[in-house]
Scaffold this motif. Structure first.
Motif, PDB file in Angstrom:
ATOM      1  N   THR A 171       0.747  -0.985   0.441  1.00 45.72           N
ATOM      2  CA  THR A 171       0.280   0.072  -0.079  1.00 45.72           C
ATOM      3  C   THR A 171       0.938   1.093  -0.129  1.00 45.72           C
ATOM      4  O   THR A 171       2.045   1.228   0.560  1.00 45.72           O
ATOM      5  CB  THR A 171      -1.104   0.056   0.699  1.00 45.72           C
ATOM      6  OG1 THR A 171      -0.048   0.268   2.150  1.00 45.72           O
ATOM      7  CG2 THR A 171      -1.899  -1.409   1.354  1.00 45.72           C
ATOM      8  N   PHE A 172       0.511   2.321  -0.428  1.00 47.42           N
ATOM      9  CA  PHE A 172       0.936   3.984  -0.415  1.00 47.42           C
ATOM     10  C   PHE A 172       1.412   3.515   1.528  1.00 47.42           C
ATOM     11  O   PHE A 172       3.157   4.045   0.925  1.00 47.42           O
ATOM     12  CB  PHE A 172      -0.073   4.922  -0.489  1.00 47.42           C
ATOM     13  CG  PHE A 172       1.257   6.229  -0.561  1.00 47.42           C
ATOM     14  CD1 PHE A 172       1.987   6.508  -1.675  1.00 47.42           C
ATOM     15  CD2 PHE A 172       0.610   6.638   0.269  1.00 47.42           C
ATOM     16  CE1 PHE A 172       3.084   7.386  -1.249  1.00 47.42           C
ATOM     17  CE2 PHE A 172       1.549   8.508   0.746  1.00 47.42           C
ATOM     18  CZ  PHE A 172       2.281   8.510  -0.219  1.00 47.42           C
ATOM     19  N   SER A 177       6.645   5.275  -3.822  1.00 51.69           N
ATOM     20  CA  SER A 177       6.031   4.995  -3.235  1.00 51.69           C
ATOM     21  C   SER A 177       4.632   4.851  -4.262  1.00 51.69           C
ATOM     22  O   SER A 177       3.764   3.969  -4.270  1.00 51.69           O
ATOM     23  CB  SER A 177       5.864   5.381  -1.397  1.00 51.69           C
ATOM     24  OG  SER A 177       6.625   5.235  -0.953  1.00 51.69           O
ATOM     25  N   TRP A 178       4.548   6.300  -4.292  1.00 53.86           N
ATOM     26  CA  TRP A 178       3.047   6.523  -4.850  1.00 53.86           C
ATOM     27  C   TRP A 178       3.541   5.793  -6.743  1.00 53.86           C
ATOM     28  O   TRP A 178       2.565   4.966  -7.250  1.00 53.86           O
ATOM     29  CB  TRP A 178       3.003   8.078  -5.481  1.00 53.86           C
ATOM     30  CG  TRP A 178       1.852   8.178  -6.293  1.00 53.86           C
ATOM     31  CD1 TRP A 178       0.662   7.941  -5.928  1.00 53.86           C
ATOM     32  CD2 TRP A 178       1.844   8.980  -7.602  1.00 53.86           C
ATOM     33  NE1 TRP A 178      -0.175   8.459  -6.626  1.00 53.86           N
ATOM     34  CE2 TRP A 178       0.719   8.870  -8.412  1.00 53.86           C
ATOM     35  CE3 TRP A 178       3.423   8.953  -8.265  1.00 53.86           C
ATOM     36  CZ2 TRP A 178       0.401   9.437  -8.962  1.00 53.86           C
ATOM     37  CZ3 TRP A 178       2.749   9.478  -9.731  1.00 53.86           C
ATOM     38  CH2 TRP A 178       1.174   9.502  -9.881  1.00 53.86           C
TER      39      TRP A 178
END
Length: 192
Positions: free
Chosen positions: A111-112, A165-166
């Motif tokens: 997940t982010f 991350s994104w």
């Protein structure tokens, strides 16, 4: 799709990410001892997209290629001398950073939020290795090594951690949907 085909696709992605790291390493902002590069962004992407095993293999492949003389390190440099020079600790630090980021994400989810935490941890691991090696190889004091090998990279590192991350979570989802990246979970779902 059989195991051999899945393994082949994973190895192709590993090689692709080694190339991406080499390309991103050429995006540099020169500083006196250690430049700011796009390498760490690519390392974060490799860990976030490929996980611990193939992400770490992509970094290892990148380091082997660069050590063998292919100019993939920052500013089109290459050779073993880069691994033992002032920036060598950062390069070597990519290996444990990528592995730990991948393990963290595999345990807690891609997940982010978890990717951001993993990428910040990876940044700190890389800076830790780099600063220690910078102190030793350049015969600097701890203060000088910390102010030239750690502090200047924190803000930029946080930005790159957020971006990795994104983008990493987004690209990972798309690769899984396109059946170009396989995980244990997606392999089980396909067999049902």
């Amino acid at each position: 799709m059989n195991k051999e085909q899945i393994k082949l696709r994973s190895m192709i992605l590993t090689a692709l990410f080694a190339a991406i790291i080499g390309i991103m390493a050429q995006l540099t902002i020169p500083l006196p001892l250690v430049p700011i590069t796009g390498q760490t962004l690519a390392i974060g992407l490799a860990a976030t997209i490929l996980g611990s095993k193939y992400g770490t293999l992509s970094v290892l492949l990148y380091l082997v290629i660069g050590s063998a003389g292919v100019p993939v390190f920052a500013e089109f440099s290459a050779g073993i001398s880069k691994l033992i020079g002032p920036t060598g600790g950062f390069l070597v630090g990519f290996l444990p950073a990528t592995f730990i980021m991948g393990i963290y994400l595999e345990k807690l989810g891609f997940t982010f939020k978890h990717a951001l935490i993993a990428n910040i941890i990876g940044m700190l691991i890389t800076l830790f290795f780099g600063t220690i090696w910078l102190k030793i190889s350049a015969a600097l004091s701890w203060t000088a090594a910390f102010t030239s090998g750690f502090i200047p990279f924190l803000l930029v590192g946080m930005i790159k951690a957020g971006l990795a991350s994104w983008l990493g979570v987004l690209i990972r989802k798309r690769l899984i949907q396109a059946k170009l990246l396989f995980t244990a979970k997606t392999d089980i779902q396909r067999s049902l």
